[in-house]
Design an enzyme around this catalytic site. Sequence first.
Site, mmCIF file in Angstrom:
data_model
loop_
_atom_site.group_PDB
_atom_site.id
_atom_site.type_symbol
_atom_site.label_atom_id
_atom_site.label_comp_id
_atom_site.label_asym_id
_atom_site.label_seq_id
_atom_site.Cartn_x
_atom_site.Cartn_y
_atom_site.Cartn_z
ATOM 1 N N ASP A 227 -51.057 -38.586 1.629
ATOM 2 C CA ASP A 227 -49.837 -39.364 1.887
ATOM 3 C C ASP A 227 -49.760 -39.898 3.313
ATOM 4 O O ASP A 227 -48.675 -40.135 3.845
ATOM 5 C CB ASP A 227 -48.576 -38.538 1.582
ATOM 6 C CG ASP A 227 -48.473 -38.132 0.123
ATOM 7 O OD1 ASP A 227 -49.015 -38.857 -0.727
ATOM 8 O OD2 ASP A 227 -47.845 -37.093 -0.170
ATOM 9 N N GLU A 228 -50.916 -40.084 3.950
ATOM 10 C CA GLU A 228 -50.939 -40.574 5.332
ATOM 11 C C GLU A 228 -51.636 -41.931 5.440
ATOM 12 O O GLU A 228 -51.869 -42.415 6.550
ATOM 13 C CB GLU A 228 -51.665 -39.560 6.232
ATOM 14 C CG GLU A 228 -50.982 -38.206 6.366
ATOM 15 C CD GLU A 228 -49.774 -38.233 7.273
ATOM 16 O OE1 GLU A 228 -49.551 -39.273 7.916
ATOM 17 O OE2 GLU A 228 -49.048 -37.231 7.332
#
Length: 284
Positions: A227-228
Amino acid sequence: MIDTNLFRMTISCSDRPGLVAAASGALYEAGANIREAQHFADPLSGRFFMRLEFDSDRSREGLQPVLDALAATGMAVDLRAAADRQRILILVSKFDHCLVDLLYRDRIGELDAEIVGIVSNHSKDALQTWLPEHIPFHHFPVTKETKAGQEALIKAIVDESGADLIVLARYMQILSDDLSAFLSGRCINIHHSFLPGFKGAKPYHQAHARGVKMIGATAHYVTCDLDEGPIIRQDVELVTHADSPEDMVRKGRDVERRVLAGAVRDHLEQRVLIDGHRTIVFGN
């Protein structure tokens, strides 16, 4: 209908004077007519980014001398013919609202692409929605013990289908570093939260517990860092103290659908250029 003479070109390089003139001049010399041009010079990184749409009677191969000339000056150039429809593979789990939205947009001709397959870790019955017969459906169950084999099957489908873009339409599995690297730059995920806040499981419940006044969704490229990845699109929906977690989930589904569809469209139209952990997104 897609104009068979329409091309899209993106350029990235170190910033310096004369880049716009060099790109437009090269296209002019090739007899091209520029329809749209956008550029951005980042003062922090010293990088230059440009997107052009233009008409040309030449083929993609016929425009190769233009690409070679620009590349010789240090530009990284990518060129696609708009008529060459990209191929999309969709991965989904039980929550199928984003999948259904993409299928609908495809059916009405809004997606300038071809959906070449659907992969799910759940069966068709679990999805509880109508799926077009002409789109292959692949059910690949996954457990902790079978994850490596399941991901190998996904890789094979990507290769066999010739997928240009992989869309995680609420695919609730964490990709391994190996698969993330394999899909680098061509895999978009929709996260049911306004990243970087409220990561992990049940973000709407986390948001409810914190008493937030807005919720959101984030479409980003997949990387090995969970999720980065570089963010493409985000949007929000206002909520109040009267909204339950279930109300937030319902409202969140609407945000997720439109954010993912917009990010997919931006990618297909070459409006997104990746700059490290960031993206340059040229609007339309």
